[in-house]
Structures are given as structure tokens and as C-alpha cells.
Write an enzyme that holds these catalytic residues in place. Structure first.
Site, short mmCIF file in Angstrom:
data_model
loop_
_atom_site.label_atom_id
_atom_site.label_comp_id
_atom_site.label_asym_id
_atom_site.label_seq_id
_atom_site.Cartn_x
_atom_site.Cartn_y
_atom_site.Cartn_z
N ILE A 210 77.10 39.25 38.90
CA ILE A 210 77.46 39.15 40.33
C ILE A 210 76.21 39.36 41.18
O ILE A 210 75.97 38.66 42.15
CB ILE A 210 78.51 40.22 40.70
N ASN B 13 82.07 52.92 33.86
CA ASN B 13 81.78 52.63 35.27
C ASN B 13 81.99 53.81 36.22
O ASN B 13 81.36 53.88 37.29
CB ASN B 13 82.59 51.42 35.73
N ILE C 51 82.43 47.16 44.51
CA ILE C 51 82.93 46.03 43.71
C ILE C 51 83.25 46.47 42.28
O ILE C 51 84.16 45.95 41.64
CB ILE C 51 81.87 44.89 43.69
N SER C 52 82.50 47.45 41.76
CA SER C 52 82.61 47.87 40.35
C SER C 52 84.04 48.27 40.01
O SER C 52 84.68 49.03 40.74
CB SER C 52 81.69 49.06 40.08
N ASP D 71 90.66 38.47 45.57
CA ASP D 71 92.11 38.22 45.46
C ASP D 71 92.57 37.30 46.60
O ASP D 71 93.40 36.41 46.40
CB ASP D 71 92.88 39.55 45.50
N ARG E 85 91.18 33.77 45.94
CA ARG E 85 92.00 33.08 44.93
C ARG E 85 93.34 32.67 45.52
O ARG E 85 93.82 31.55 45.31
CB ARG E 85 92.26 34.03 43.75
N HIS F 238 93.44 46.34 43.29
CA HIS F 238 92.75 45.24 42.62
C HIS F 238 92.89 45.36 41.10
O HIS F 238 91.91 45.59 40.39
CB HIS F 238 91.27 45.19 43.04
#
Ligand SMILES: NC(=O)c1ccc[n+]([C@@H]2O[C@H](COP(=O)([O-])OP(=O)(O)OC[C@H]3O[C@@H](n4cnc5c(N)ncnc54)[C@H](O)[C@@H]3O)[C@@H](O)[C@H]2O)c1
Ligand SMILES: O=C(O)C[C@H](O)C(=O)O
Length: 363
Positions: A63, A144, A167-168, A200, A203, A227
Site C-alpha cells: 500500500i 500488527n 490503515i493497519s 469499503d 467497493r 472494517h
């Protein structure tokens, strides 16, 4: 006499500017020491355009790299710091040749984290391992969570006022982890911590556009909850432009949006998860945050934030962004029966993921 005084002052201003703009040296890495980012004696000092300072943590990853490219293209960005534990010299050299305004600097490894973060307005965090087929996002927690903690400790110390985009994965837990780290450091401002759920929405817009035969750029689907799997709850009753779906379409769309990440993980067959669409989504969200910081009005995005819109401490919903980050959390609006049932399922899983993140820091 006056001319000499003015020349002296101009030379001093130039020297100060050059020292501010000089990239950080990475003493452990020859490419960073001698690499193309250092201004040579035959280069004139380049003034950074007015704008925001943005850091990407995990910038050399799947990313991170396309996100760095997109942020280098963003005219609101004047300084772009690229931090990772590997490969930042090459990525930084490469991105720095783009003829756009932002000045790019690379930072390699933990000893350079503080320099990477100091003075930043926005920090975007895509650092961490991605899924392989058969894994859930929660399976990434063990690795993470620790990465998120370390990076957020750096943020608390070096740029406590920065807007932070997480984002992780698992985002449902990494955002609560970040909040706990900031609380411990005494720097927590819930308005400035945002989990990125834009993929999300991206998409959902795409898949709904396909079903309706519309350009996805004209479609806006609110996606609430969190998420991961059932916590991703598209509100198909609130699509803009107003439309209706058969129950078959609702089932198909909800399932495809909830499993969009898995669709990519399986197609990549062990080579990682969504990177390019995610970089696009992250850049879109970061741009919205920067426009908010600039003072633009009416910027509304879905994001996973500290919230009172449900009885959970964190929840993704539409938020209005402004100079201080999240300025307003918008109400969920009327949900139909299908969505109300989905909300209950989402909340059950979210509550556990949030608690897991909180306990990780307070154990
Ligand atoms: N929020 C979302 O919608 C969304 C979408 C896609 C992926 N993700 C998540 O984003 C994360 C990154 O995905 P990717 O495909 O870019 O993975 P990747 O493995 O390609 O890149 C991750 C990068 O993080 C770096 N890194 C690891 N530890 C670090 C540390 N302590 N400090 C700084 N950098 C560190 C790695 O060196 C690597 O360059 C994953 O957790 C993935 O699940 C989230
Ligand atoms: O699915 C993943 O693991 C990555 C990301 O969360 C996604 O939605 O694509």
C-alpha cells in the site's frame, strides 16, 4: 553599505532555508547518506510550496508505495516523509523524481522514526503484515498490534497534534490500540484519530454502480460499523442517488461488499491483500482530511472513530471533517429491518475487537 547588508541577509536566509530542507541522513544506509535526495553544491535551494506535512509509516509496502505516489501528486502536500523499516531509500529516490510540489524525505528504521514524525500534520499508517488466504483480519492482531503501538508512541511524542489515519489491520482493534497509547501519553484527542474504512465505500460504490448500470463516481453508499466481515455494513437503503434493490440484490451486494477484501486476498493467492485499490482509497481519505484541515466546508466521509452514535466506544459512520479533524459525527439515519439485524451482528463482533485492542495496551 545598505546593498551589502541586504546581500548578507539574503545569504543567511538561503542558508537557513537549505538547512531546513536538507533531507535526514540515514547513517546506517549508504544510499540514504549519498543518495539522490541530498542537495549537491550545484543545486539551488528549493522552497517547499505552502501546504501540509504528511508522513506515511510503512511507506515501502504494497500500500505504502502507491500511496506515496498519490500523496506526492496531491497539491495540498508540501512535505512528504516516507518511513519504513526496509527499502525507503529506493522508494524515496524514485518518488522524489516526480515533478510535483511536495519535497520527499526518506527515513529508515526505528532510530529515524522521531525525525520522520516531527512537525507532521497528517500521519498515515499502512505498516504491518497483510492476510493470506484462509486468514481473518484478526489473525494479524499478534504482529500488527505491536507495530501500531510503537508507531503511535512515536506520534504521541513527536507530533501529538497530527491527524492520524490508521490503515493497519485489524482496524477494529488497531484504532482502539492507538487511542489507548495516546491516552497513556496524555495526548489523546478523539477528533484526530481516524480508522480508514474508505475502501469499503469505494467497493460499495463500484459494486452498486455495476448492479444499477451507473458510473461509480455518481454513486455514494454509506458503509457503517467497522472494517471486517459482518462489521462492514453497507446501508443500501441510503444510496445516493436514491434507488431500490430486490432482496436478492441486497443479499448479493451486502455479501460482496463484506467479502471484498477476501475476494482480493484469494485472487492474489498468498501474495498479499488489496494494495492498489487501498492506496487509492487512502489517498482519497487523506485528501478529504487535508481539505478539512484547510477549512473547506461540507467534507463528509465514512470513518471508524470514537463515537456515541451507538453504545460502542468506536464505530464507523459518516463524519464531517474540519480544521480539528472529526468535527461532527452524523446520525445513522433510518435503517430498514435487514440493516437493523446487520447492525446487531456487527456490534457483537465489534465489541470484542475493541476490547481486545484496549486490553492489549492495558494488560
Ligand atoms: N484498512 C483497510 O481497508 C486495509 C486495506 C488493505 C490492507 N490493509 C492492511 O494494511 C496493512 C499493510 O498492507 P500491505 O499490503 O501494504 O502490506 P506489506 O507487507 O506489503 O507492507 C507493509 C509494510 O509495513 C512495513 N512495516 C512492518 N513493520 C513496520 C514498522 N514497525 N514500522 C514501519 N513499517 C513497518 C513493512 O516493512 C512493509 O513495507 C496490513 O495490515 C493490511 O491488512 C488495510
Ligand atoms: O482484506 C484484507 O485483509 C485487507 C483489507 O482489509 C481489505 O479490505 O482489502
Amino acid at each position: 553599505m545598505e546593498q551589502q547588508r541586504q546581500q548578507g541577509a539574503a545569504a543567511r536566509r538561503m542558508a537557513t532555508l537549505a538547512s531546513h530542507l536538507r533531507p535526514q541522513r540515514a547513517s546506517s544506509h549508504p544510499q540514504m547518506e549519498e543518495g539522490p535526495l541530498l542537495m549537491g553544491s550545484n543545486c539551488r535551494a528549493k522552497g517547499a510550496a505552502p501546504g501540509f506535512k504528511v508522513a506515511i509509516l510503512g511507506a515501502a509496502g504494497g500500500i505504502g508505495q502507491p500511496l506515496a505516489l498519490l500523496m506526492k501528486m496531491n497539491p495540498l502536500v508540501s512535505v512528504l516523509h516516507l518511513y519504513d523499516v526496509v527499502n525507503t531509500p529506493g522508494v524515496t529516490a524514485d518518488i522524489s523524481h516526480m515533478d510535483t510540489g511536495a519535497v520527499v524525505r526518506g527515513f529508515l528504521g526505528q532510530p529515524q522514526l522521531e525525525n520522520a514524525l516531527t512537525g507532521m500534520d497528517l500521519v498515515i499508517i499502512p505498516a504491518g503484515v497483510p492476510r493470506k488466504p484462509g486468514m481473518t483480519r484478526d489473525d494479524l492482531f499478534n504482529i500488527n498490534a505491536g507495530i501500531a503501538r510503537t508507531l503511535c508512541e512515536g506520534i504521541a511524542k513527536c507530533c501529538p497534534k497530527a491527524i492520524v489515519n490508521v490503515i493497519s489491520n485489524p482496524v477494529n482493534s488497531t484504532v482502539p490500540i492507538a487511542a489507548e497509547v495516546f491516552k497513556k501519553a496524555g495526548t489523546y484527542d478523539p477528533k484526530r484519530l481516524l480508522g480508514v474504512t474508505t475502501l469499503d465505500v469505494v467497493r460499495a460504490n463500484t459494486f452498486v454502480g455495476e448492479v444499477l448500470g451507473l458510473d461509480p463516481r455518481e454513486v455514494n453508499v454509506p458503509v457503517i460499523g467497522g472494517h471486517a466481515g459482518v462489521t462492514i455494513l453497507p446501508l443500501l437503503s441510503q444510496v445516493n442517488p436514491a434507488c431500490s434493490f430486490t432482496s436478492e440484490e441486497v443479499n448479493h451486494l451486502t455479501s460482496r461488499i463484506q467479502n471484498g477484501g477476501t475476494e482480493v486476498v484469494e485472487a492474489k493467492a498468498g501474495a498479499g491483500s488489496a494494495t492498489l485499490s487501498m492506496a487509492y482509497a487512502a489517498a482519497k481519505f487523506a485528501d478529504a482530511c487535508l481539505r478539512g484541515l484547510r477549512g473547506d466546508a461540507g467534507i463528509v466521509e465514512c470513518s471508524y472513530v470514537a463515537s456515541q452514535v451507538t453504545d460502542l466506544p468506536f464505530f464507523a459512520s459518516k463524519v464531517r471533517l474540519g480544521r480539528s479533524g472529526v468535527e461532527e459525527i452524523l446520525p445513522l439515519g433510518p435503517l430498514n429491518e435487514f440493516e437493523r439485524a446487520g447492525l446487531e451482528k456487527a456490534k457483537k463482533e465489534l465489541a470484542q475487537s475493541i476490547q481486545k485492542g484496549v486490553s492489549f495496551i492495558n494488560k
